[in-house]
Design an enzyme around this catalytic site. Structure first.
Site, PDB file in Angstrom:
ATOM      1  N   GLU A 192      62.748  58.087  15.512  1.00  0.00           N
ATOM      2  CA  GLU A 192      61.556  59.007  15.576  1.00  0.00           C
ATOM      3  C   GLU A 192      61.817  60.622  15.573  1.00  0.00           C
ATOM      4  O   GLU A 192      61.209  61.392  16.136  1.00  0.00           O
ATOM      5  CB  GLU A 192      60.505  58.506  16.617  1.00  0.00           C
ATOM      6  CG  GLU A 192      59.699  57.294  16.477  1.00  0.00           C
ATOM      7  CD  GLU A 192      58.760  56.792  17.528  1.00  0.00           C
ATOM      8  OE1 GLU A 192      57.633  56.334  17.065  1.00  0.00           O
ATOM      9  OE2 GLU A 192      58.745  57.364  18.698  1.00  0.00           O
ATOM     10  N   GLU A 209      57.284  50.140  13.952  1.00  0.00           N
ATOM     11  CA  GLU A 209      56.730  49.886  15.139  1.00  0.00           C
ATOM     12  C   GLU A 209      55.103  49.493  15.003  1.00  0.00           C
ATOM     13  O   GLU A 209      54.364  50.561  14.660  1.00  0.00           O
ATOM     14  CB  GLU A 209      56.875  50.970  16.017  1.00  0.00           C
ATOM     15  CG  GLU A 209      58.412  51.231  16.478  1.00  0.00           C
ATOM     16  CD  GLU A 209      58.663  52.130  17.668  1.00  0.00           C
ATOM     17  OE1 GLU A 209      57.450  52.423  18.139  1.00  0.00           O
ATOM     18  OE2 GLU A 209      59.456  52.548  17.785  1.00  0.00           O
TER      19      GLU A 209
END
Length: 610
Positions: free
Chosen positions: A184, A259
């Site tokens: 991320e 995710e």
């Protein structure tokens, strides 16, 4: 997607275990097709779920992975945690519950592929986002950057990981399909040169298979490195997922939601998060129908034991340290039992299997038990077990003391007989304030409390400040503002107090604690010891509703933290860590020295604020 293609994808997933069973050492080819992943030249759809090996007792890894197969998963995702594997600079640990090699091999034995996420930043609601604390002691080091000292330490670590895990890639006969670089990053920065350095380091460490990046949808442009597959987090509209990936990846797939969140995590003082299965079953169905690969975060959360919980902090919200339970309202609960969400998702996955292919039977839920009242037979003051102090004119941080986690007792002596405001500038994160050994109050960073009105008795006064590291920030721009303890100074009536003793209390284990002195009335933080007997080995949950704040060890295993404010009121005690006959329990209690009894109950209490 055409019906024929969809069936090929799903058949590949359903029959994945046959690939393993034929020959565990067979090398496989895993590559990117225009629309789908390709395994040995055939389309393959990952139906994956995240499990973190340190959040599950090693003895229970296999049973959790069997549950994954039973829900219909063909792949497991896991981070690799730098601070576990290099807790002190240059000292590596891949043993016991840190033995990720064994975890990956057990997954292979159970017919599961693996997505590996060494990153090395993981977030994960984990202390410092997985970075080892000692990076904060390296002068000038800047994480997630091209700063040379950081890159040197990062490279040393990733090479150690590569030695052990690169041979387990599919192209070397293992079961690791893909490896993620960074994590991320787009939510933190946008330096493509830095990402390219990550890619090179991973290749140099032996990761010569597929590499990918993952980012929330809004940040994917920042975090994507051209040439690598951009995986997407938190978005499950099939049309939007495909459009976003196509825009970053030359108009092509495959499409991977790295995710997918069926629920969320908890932090101290906030309500327990739950999301009904029916809110997500339809979304799962639509994603799988579109041929998109998916990784559920989390499939099974487990427990963040020891001092490994992280914290969130933003300019717009207070400091939010996470609780020990990582139940996450996941399909598999904290103890590894299937929930209604598990069964609902299993039904969805089963719908997509070809005729004649059936999922394994769901293993029975583990039994749990209540334990009658446990009396803590011995109790000693924390002050009786203080180590030799370090002295300094001004307070030193945990990092100055070369201490990673736990607590530091700060002590100074001042003249009494007066009243005034005591202020701890930049307290991180929680302090019990004591005057002449008696607790007079607490300070809490969550509530932006750093000051306390104090009345000092006449004569010389000993001022003690028991400071707890409640978890380093694990996400966002404040990663480098993560030093712990009293990070600036202490003032009394606006005058700086000097001349400090600092007692390091990391509580890495409890072996050194001696309960020699007889139990007596204690006024401040205390350590208690008891024994309890069991005749069977079942899971249980220690009920801490009537206690204050602290940590529990059973048979030497740190079960995590408790705090009466909630929402978590119990600590999960796995059957695997009990033994028939006598079991030892030790409790560090900060706020309620009078507490002396507790019990084990059959169900957790995860949603009670007090």
């Amino acid at each position: 997607m055409q019906i024929k293609m969809k069936w090929v994808l799903l058949l590949a997933g359903a029959l994945a275990s046959n690939v393993f069973n034929s020959n565990a050492q067979t090398k496989h080819e895993f590559s990117l097709g225009d629309n789908a992943f390709m395994l040995d030249g055939k389309p393959f759809q990952m139906i994956s779920g995240e499990i973190h090996y340190p959040r599950v007792p090693r003895e229970a890894w296999r049973s959790r992975l069997k549950m994954a197969k039973a829900m219909g998963l063909n792949t497991i995702g896991t981070y690799v945690f730098w601070n576990l594997h290099e807790p002190q600079k240059g000292k590596f640990d891949f043993t016991g519950n840190n033995d990720i090699v064994e975890f990956v091999k057990i997954a292979q034995q159970e017919g599961l592929w693996v997505i590996l996420r060494p990153s090395p930043y993981v977030c994960a609601e984990w202390e410092f986002g997985g970075y080892p604390y000692w990076l904060l002691t390296e002068k000038g080091l800047v994480v997630r950057s091209k700063e040379q000292q950081y890159l040197k330490e990062y490279e040393s670590y990733i090479k150690e990981v590569g030695k052990r895990l690169a041979p387990l890639q599919v192209n070397h006969g293992g079961n690791v399909l893909m490896v993620q670089i960074e994590n991320e990053y787009g939510s933190y920065g946008s330096d493509k040169e830095y990402l390219a350095i990550n890619q090179r380091m991973f290749k140099d460490a032996g990761f010569d298979g597929l590499l990918y990046t993952c980012d929330p949808a809004d940040d994917a442009k920042n975090g994507h490195l051209p040439g690598l597959l951009p995986a997407i987090n938190g978005l499950d509209d099939p049309k939007k997922v495909k459009e976003l990936v196509n825009s970053l990846h030359n108009g092509k797939g495959p499409y991977y939601i790295a995710e997918w969140y069926p629920a969320w995590f908890d932090w101290w003082g906030a309500p327990h998060h739950t999301i009904p299965a029916e809110k997500y079953a339809g979304r799962l169905d639509s994603v799988l129908s579109a041929g998109i690969s998916i990784n559920m975060y989390m499939f099974h959360g487990g427990t963040t034991r020891g001092f490994m919980n992280g914290a969130n902090y933003k300019d717009t919200s207070p400091y939010e340290p996470q609780i020990s339970s990582y139940d996450y309202d996941a399909p598999l609960d904290e103890a590894g039992n299937p929930t209604p969400k598990f069964m609902s998702f299993r039904d969805v996955i089963a719908k997509h299997l070809p005729a004649g292919v059936k999922l394994p039977q769901v293993p029975a839920s583990k039994p749990s038990m209540s334990i009658p009242t446990i009396s803590m037979g011995r109790s000693i003051s924390l002050m009786s077990v203080l180590p030799k102090p370090v002295t300094n004119v001004t307070p030193l941080t945990f990092e100055d003391l070369k201490q990673d986690y736990g607590y530091v007792l700060y002590r100074t002596r001042i003249t009494g007989g007066r009243k005034g405001m005591l202020k701890l500038s930049e307290l991180r994160d929680y302090a019990v304030v004591m005057v002449n050994g008696k607790m007079i109050g607490t300070l809490d960073r969550r509530l932006k409390q750093d000051s306390l009105e104090v009345t000092l008795p006449k004569g010389p006064v000993t001022l003690d400040l028991m400071v707890e590291n409640m978890g380093r920030i694990n996400f966002g721009k404040y990663l480098l503002q993560n030093k712990k303890g009293i990070t600036e100074k202490v003032l009394f009536n606006h005058k700086e107090l000097k001349g400090w003793e600092m007692f390091s209390l990391p509580f890495a284990d409890t072996k050194a604690i001696k309960f020699n002195s007889p139990s007596k009335i204690i006024e401040g933080p205390s350590i208690k010891k008891g024994t309890f007997t069991v005749t069977k080995l079942d899971d249980t949950y220690l009920d801490m509703t009537k206690w204050g704040k602290g940590v529990i060890w059973v048979n030497g295993h740190n079960l995590g933290k408790y705090w009466s404010i909630g929402p978590q009121q119990t600590l999960y005690l796995p059957a695997e860590w009990l033994k028939k006959g006598a079991n030892e329990i030790i409790v560090l209690e900060l706020l309620k020295p009078e507490a002396s009894i507790l019990s084990g109950i059959e169900k957790p209490i995860l949603g009670k604020l007090q």
